[in-house]
Motif scaffolding. Sequence first.
Motif, PDB file in Angstrom:
ATOM      1  N   ASP A   1      -1.101 -25.119 -12.890  1.00  0.00           N
ATOM      2  CA  ASP A   1      -1.203 -24.687 -11.499  1.00  0.00           C
ATOM      3  C   ASP A   1      -0.128 -23.656 -11.164  1.00  0.00           C
ATOM      4  O   ASP A   1      -0.386 -22.700 -10.408  1.00  0.00           O
ATOM      5  CB  ASP A   1      -1.083 -25.884 -10.561  1.00  0.00           C
TER       6      ASP A   1
ATOM      7  N   ARG B   1      -4.360 -23.284  -4.717  1.00  0.00           N
ATOM      8  CA  ARG B   1      -4.770 -24.573  -5.270  1.00  0.00           C
ATOM      9  C   ARG B   1      -6.286 -24.623  -5.488  1.00  0.00           C
ATOM     10  O   ARG B   1      -6.769 -25.259  -6.425  1.00  0.00           O
ATOM     11  CB  ARG B   1      -4.308 -25.680  -4.314  1.00  0.00           C
TER      12      ARG B   1
ATOM     13  N   ARG C   1      -7.604 -25.451 -15.008  1.00  0.00           N
ATOM     14  CA  ARG C   1      -7.907 -26.872 -15.208  1.00  0.00           C
ATOM     15  C   ARG C   1      -9.228 -27.046 -15.960  1.00  0.00           C
ATOM     16  O   ARG C   1      -9.337 -27.922 -16.824  1.00  0.00           O
ATOM     17  CB  ARG C   1      -7.970 -27.579 -13.855  1.00  0.00           C
TER      18      ARG C   1
ATOM     19  N   TRP D   1      -1.609 -30.239 -15.843  1.00  0.00           N
ATOM     20  CA  TRP D   1      -2.080 -29.557 -14.647  1.00  0.00           C
ATOM     21  C   TRP D   1      -0.967 -28.927 -13.813  1.00  0.00           C
ATOM     22  O   TRP D   1      -1.129 -27.795 -13.346  1.00  0.00           O
ATOM     23  CB  TRP D   1      -2.935 -30.497 -13.798  1.00  0.00           C
TER      24      TRP D   1
ATOM     25  N   SER E   1      -1.326 -20.003 -10.064  1.00  0.00           N
ATOM     26  CA  SER E   1      -0.929 -19.557  -8.732  1.00  0.00           C
ATOM     27  C   SER E   1      -0.133 -18.255  -8.821  1.00  0.00           C
ATOM     28  O   SER E   1      -0.309 -17.352  -7.989  1.00  0.00           O
ATOM     29  CB  SER E   1      -0.106 -20.636  -8.032  1.00  0.00           C
TER      30      SER E   1
ATOM     31  N   ALA F   1      -5.974 -22.470  -9.530  1.00  0.00           N
ATOM     32  CA  ALA F   1      -5.729 -23.631 -10.387  1.00  0.00           C
ATOM     33  C   ALA F   1      -6.997 -24.186 -11.044  1.00  0.00           C
ATOM     34  O   ALA F   1      -6.952 -24.584 -12.216  1.00  0.00           O
ATOM     35  CB  ALA F   1      -5.014 -24.730  -9.590  1.00  0.00           C
TER      36      ALA F   1
END
Length: 294
Positions: free
Chosen positions: A146, A121, A129, A142, A150, A125
Amino acid sequence: MGAADFTSGKGHRDENFPVASRLVRAELRPAILAFYRFARAADDVADHPTANAEQKLAQLDRLEAGLHGEAGFSVEGEDLRSVLQERGLTDRHAHDLLEAFRRDVTKRRYADWSELMDYCRFSAAPVGRFVLDLHGESDALWPLNDALCSALQVINHLQDCAKDYRSLDRVYVPVDRLAAEGLDVDCLSRSKGSPQLRRVIAGLARQAGALLDRSRPFAERIVDRRLALEVGVIQALAESLVRRLERRDPLSERVHHNALEAACLALRGGLVVAMRRLVRIVGARQPGLHGSRG
């Protein structure tokens, strides 16, 4: 130690996945590269083979000071701050990355999948973002971002699991997975993975594949056509690597794509996204193509 002492010499063309490729709009590439240089500088600090934790944390603090506009601490931080201010973007994603690199300095083991996902995270990510923000895309994307980022992070961890352990005593393979097979982290020092370790890696690869299943609609939902193509390319490369990790031993076999393999997968991934977008556009303009009831 000064900033130059931490530099690995690695650049954006040395990464396993595309960074600011030609698919991205030319006017946005410098901003992505500024973010990359900041992340690369922090990564080099965290991964330095001889610096101690205190030295590493102090250098990460200097990167943060540059990001806050304090002159003379970090060129990479100051450059990124200028880009963010020019485009009216948040520095949140850069701060999240610094949290991940501080964890790299202070945390060497991950207990389970949940702990690893919490790390991703912050370590993975934020990169996607930031790119989405830069392109003016919705933050509703998002969760898909993510999942993809990940998965990419887990893939990199699995490919490099032996190197990370040998050079940094850092293990991202969850300890509970090793223990379930009667293993400890020293199994990563071998020249060849045992059947038990192969099962652990294949299982984690399948979980990365499940993340990629979730991220598969991502590219089609991106408004910017060129960014959508790049995401499609990355998705295709990642899916191929997951399949390899399910079958190959990263301790003794090559998992990374060679240049020709990567190019073929990139072409296929881009074409898949382009065709799906075309079908959607044509379908939206000619609803009768979907059939009618009467």
